[in-house]
Design a protein around this motif. Sequence first.
Motif, short mmCIF file in Angstrom:
data_model
loop_
_atom_site.label_atom_id
_atom_site.label_comp_id
_atom_site.label_asym_id
_atom_site.label_seq_id
_atom_site.Cartn_x
_atom_site.Cartn_y
_atom_site.Cartn_z
N THR A 7 -8.68 -10.58 10.02
CA THR A 7 -7.69 -9.44 10.14
C THR A 7 -7.00 -9.33 11.37
O THR A 7 -7.54 -9.44 12.45
CB THR A 7 -8.47 -7.97 9.58
OG1 THR A 7 -9.40 -7.54 10.81
CG2 THR A 7 -9.42 -7.87 8.46
N THR A 9 -4.76 -6.76 13.71
CA THR A 9 -4.33 -5.39 14.02
C THR A 9 -3.72 -5.27 15.58
O THR A 9 -4.45 -5.59 16.52
CB THR A 9 -5.44 -4.32 14.20
OG1 THR A 9 -6.19 -4.58 13.10
CG2 THR A 9 -4.75 -2.99 14.24
N GLY A 41 -4.70 -0.70 11.04
CA GLY A 41 -4.75 -1.38 9.78
C GLY A 41 -5.70 -2.32 9.28
O GLY A 41 -6.58 -2.21 8.52
N GLY A 42 -5.46 -3.40 10.23
CA GLY A 42 -6.42 -4.38 10.11
C GLY A 42 -7.83 -4.27 10.34
O GLY A 42 -8.93 -4.74 9.60
N VAL A 45 -9.25 -2.49 7.51
CA VAL A 45 -9.73 -3.56 6.38
C VAL A 45 -10.82 -4.05 6.53
O VAL A 45 -11.85 -4.17 5.82
CB VAL A 45 -8.57 -4.44 6.27
CG1 VAL A 45 -8.91 -5.74 5.09
CG2 VAL A 45 -7.16 -3.92 5.84
N VAL A 137 -5.37 -11.00 7.00
CA VAL A 137 -4.55 -9.95 6.78
C VAL A 137 -3.88 -9.28 7.82
O VAL A 137 -4.41 -9.27 9.03
CB VAL A 137 -5.79 -8.86 6.14
CG1 VAL A 137 -5.06 -7.56 5.90
CG2 VAL A 137 -6.62 -9.29 5.14
N SER A 139 -2.04 -6.18 9.25
CA SER A 139 -1.56 -4.65 8.86
C SER A 139 -1.59 -3.76 10.13
O SER A 139 -2.31 -3.89 11.05
CB SER A 139 -3.04 -4.40 7.77
OG SER A 139 -3.02 -3.09 7.41
N ASP A 168 0.39 -5.84 4.94
CA ASP A 168 0.54 -4.38 4.63
C ASP A 168 1.17 -3.65 5.79
O ASP A 168 0.24 -3.24 6.73
CB ASP A 168 -0.82 -3.92 4.16
CG ASP A 168 -0.77 -2.08 3.96
OD1 ASP A 168 0.29 -1.72 3.71
OD2 ASP A 168 -1.81 -1.56 3.96
N THR A 169 2.34 -3.72 6.08
CA THR A 169 3.03 -3.14 7.23
C THR A 169 4.18 -2.38 6.79
O THR A 169 4.41 -2.23 5.59
CB THR A 169 3.30 -3.96 8.53
OG1 THR A 169 3.69 -3.57 9.56
CG2 THR A 169 4.07 -5.44 7.94
N LYS A 186 1.50 -5.36 -0.30
CA LYS A 186 0.95 -4.15 -0.84
C LYS A 186 1.89 -2.89 -0.24
O LYS A 186 1.63 -2.20 0.68
CB LYS A 186 -0.44 -3.70 -0.41
CG LYS A 186 -0.83 -2.47 -1.22
CD LYS A 186 -1.93 -1.82 -0.34
CE LYS A 186 -1.53 -1.06 0.87
NZ LYS A 186 -0.60 0.39 0.72
N ASP A 257 -5.69 1.12 3.52
CA ASP A 257 -6.29 0.22 4.27
C ASP A 257 -7.70 -0.27 3.31
O ASP A 257 -7.92 -1.28 3.10
CB ASP A 257 -6.63 0.55 5.60
CG ASP A 257 -5.60 0.93 6.44
OD1 ASP A 257 -4.70 0.16 6.42
OD2 ASP A 257 -5.73 1.67 7.44
N VAL A 260 -6.55 -2.22 0.37
CA VAL A 260 -6.31 -3.81 0.73
C VAL A 260 -7.69 -4.27 0.72
O VAL A 260 -7.92 -5.33 0.58
CB VAL A 260 -5.47 -3.69 2.00
CG1 VAL A 260 -5.51 -5.24 2.68
CG2 VAL A 260 -4.19 -3.27 2.03
#
Length: 310
Positions: A7, A9, A41-42, A45, A137, A139, A168-169, A186, A257, A260
């Motif tokens: 992930t 971030t 975000g990440g 996740v 990911v 995010s 996912d941003t 997403k 999050d 995801v």
Amino acid sequence: MIKHVLTITLNPTVDKSCEAEGIKPEKKVRCSQPKYEPGGGGINVSRGLARLGVSSTALFPSGGRTGELLEKLLEKEKVAIQPVPVSAETRENFIVVDTASNDQYRFGMPGEAIVEEEAEKIHAAILGVSPFPEIVVISGSLPPGIEPQFLSRLVKELKAKNVKVVADTSGDALTEILKEGVFLLKPNLGELSKLTGKEELDNESADEAAKQLIDEGKAEIVVVSMGPQGAYLVTKDENLHVPAPSVKKLSTVGAGDSMVAGMVSVLAKGGSMSEMAKMGVACGSAATMSKGTGLFTKENAERLYQWLSR
């Protein structure tokens, strides 16, 4: 064999949350003892994946006192981390709940700028991860100093290594990423509307808008999150609506999050599209059952997944 997940971030945070009774201007507000949790975000996740028994590595820039705290908080949650040292102090967010009304106030800080040399160091760290991930990911938001083009370049290089990219941003960052196309996207209805130029989307038109993105090569799978209405999963050949279970909502922080994380957990295990969508909705709904920035509990997520799978 479970696929390895990374992930990313780029704008991590430490979320500081507390409760207070009767928030009014010009008055001294007495707060509860603050709670500190990892955010971004990440990172969220990765935290969610850890709860579901799927290991991942969380890569993020880390700087200053807050960066050190973020690293310790993630280690406490047994999340594998790869912090990239930067000179900028890692940002904080502040969340306070007024117990008199149950209203939640969320204050997001921008963070300090990442300089160009450090952005390149982050880029090199991502491409140098070992063992190299099969799922990445991306995010969360971009920090000051990192341009959206950073992401399109990165996605192009990841796809050249046969990586499945999950995005996912929002805003310019998302527009830039989709120039290269991703495996799984997403968006919510508002983001989907902006991406396709279609206004006031509903359930039927959301399906058409998602198919438009797929036809344009911007994503192979689009999962449209629709809050209390659940989610739509759309592929070239498949269309599935998963309704959200009815739960007592305490907070929406981290629901996206968590969704995801649920989907990626199934993707990493090689599950079906239907299982992926249902686990995503289950984890997203379960997150709303937790106070503050607590994400979801494994027990709530699994219970809701079983309910959706009946």
